[in-house]
Design a protein around this motif. Structure first.
Motif, PDB file in Angstrom:
ATOM      1  N   PHE A  78       0.880  -1.554   0.119  1.00 55.49           N
ATOM      2  CA  PHE A  78       0.238  -0.478   0.058  1.00 55.49           C
ATOM      3  C   PHE A  78       0.643   1.262   0.626  1.00 55.49           C
ATOM      4  N   GLU A  81       2.800   1.107  -3.757  1.00 57.68           N
ATOM      5  CA  GLU A  81       2.153   2.203  -4.335  1.00 57.68           C
ATOM      6  C   GLU A  81       1.676   3.563  -3.835  1.00 57.68           C
ATOM      7  N   GLN A  82       1.502   4.467  -2.776  1.00 60.67           N
ATOM      8  CA  GLN A  82       1.354   5.537  -2.753  1.00 60.67           C
ATOM      9  C   GLN A  82       2.808   5.867  -2.891  1.00 60.67           C
ATOM     10  N   GLY A  88      -2.206   5.491  -8.033  1.00 60.88           N
ATOM     11  CA  GLY A  88      -2.554   4.906  -6.264  1.00 60.88           C
ATOM     12  C   GLY A  88      -3.864   5.343  -6.088  1.00 60.88           C
ATOM     13  N   MET A  90      -6.902   3.648  -5.527  1.00 66.15           N
ATOM     14  CA  MET A  90      -7.834   2.655  -5.083  1.00 66.15           C
ATOM     15  C   MET A  90      -7.906   0.833  -4.696  1.00 66.15           C
ATOM     16  N   MET A  91      -7.277   1.344  -3.406  1.00 65.54           N
ATOM     17  CA  MET A  91      -6.893   0.529  -3.207  1.00 65.54           C
ATOM     18  C   MET A  91      -8.122  -0.255  -1.355  1.00 65.54           C
TER      19      MET A  91
ATOM     20  N   ARG B  37     -11.207  -0.430   6.542  1.00 65.49           N
ATOM     21  CA  ARG B  37     -11.423  -0.268   5.434  1.00 65.49           C
ATOM     22  C   ARG B  37     -10.069  -1.185   5.542  1.00 65.49           C
ATOM     23  N   THR B  82      -6.234  -7.009  -8.336  1.00 66.30           N
ATOM     24  CA  THR B  82      -7.071  -5.869  -8.474  1.00 66.30           C
ATOM     25  C   THR B  82      -6.181  -4.645  -9.835  1.00 66.30           C
ATOM     26  N   TYR B  83      -4.933  -4.414 -10.097  1.00 65.68           N
ATOM     27  CA  TYR B  83      -4.502  -3.672 -10.207  1.00 65.68           C
ATOM     28  C   TYR B  83      -5.398  -3.990 -12.069  1.00 65.68           C
ATOM     29  N   VAL B  86      -8.756  -2.774 -13.372  1.00 66.98           N
ATOM     30  CA  VAL B  86      -9.117  -1.761 -12.834  1.00 66.98           C
ATOM     31  C   VAL B  86      -8.653  -1.438 -14.110  1.00 66.98           C
TER      32      VAL B  86
END
Lengths: 91, 104
Positions: A78, A81-82, A88, A90-91, B37, B82-83, B86
């Motif tokens: 995460f 990717e950021q 990014g 959308m995770m 989340r 996931t990537y 998308v």
């Protein structure tokens, strides 16, 4: 007045944290029971045997180890990717 | 909980909060929501990867090396998936936008 508002604010935060912790624990217990029941009790008898109980405790600790591994890996990815840029989000 | 909190039972009068307190609280909720989340995703991922990687009987309370590696790969490939979805969805969308108005 100020400390009154501060108390209210702290109280809300405390409540939110507690609810988050409860939700987290509930989700964990649900999953541990689901997977460890599957692994440890292939044929349910009239009571939980000591072997099954032993299996449950090992399985539970193992599941939590898996949770921690997944968590570490996911958060690492995460953040990678950021750092990679605006692509990014959308995770 | 702290003893002097005046809101037991969930009756909290937020209208009495100052604007700075409201802002701070709002930011706190945003952060906590994101945390929740992510935690939810991790629960779902652990579920998925446990099924894929812990295939044998429970012999120990620790992950062995191959299970650990499998779990790590599982997370990374899941994110890759996931990537891929998308990106492909985006491709379909741009292609579809030229002509039809169908969603799929």
């Amino acid at each position: 007045m100020n400390s009154f508002g501060d108390n209210q604010k702290q109280a809300v935060m405390q409540q939110v944290r507690q609810e988050a912790a409860m939700t987290n624990a509930r989700q964990l217990i649900e999953k541990v029971n689901e997977h460890c029941f599957e692994k440890c009790v292939p044929k349910p008898g009239s009571s939980l045997s000591s072997g099954e109980t032993q299996c449950f405790t090992s399985c539970m600790e193992k599941y939590m180890a898996a949770w921690n591994t997944v968590s570490r890996q996911y958060i690492q990815r995460f953040q990678a990717e950021q750092a990679k840029g605006a692509a990014g989000g959308m995770m | 909980m702290d003893s002097n909190s005046s809101m037991d039972g969930g009756n909290i009068d937020l209208s009495k909060l100052s604007d700075t307190d409201k802002k701070e609280l709002q930011q706190f909720i945003v952060n906590e929501s994101q945390k929740a989340r992510i935690q939810g995703t991790i629960h779902a991922l652990t579920d998925t990867c446990w099924k894929k990687c812990i295939t044998g009987a429970i012999r120990s309370n620790k992950l062995d090396k191959s299970e650990e590696t499998c779990a790590q790969n599982c997370v990374d490939r899941w994110v890759d998936g996931t990537y891929t979805i998308v990106q492909h969805l985006d491709k379909l969308r741009t292609k579809g936008a030229a002509g039809s108005r169908e969603m799929f």
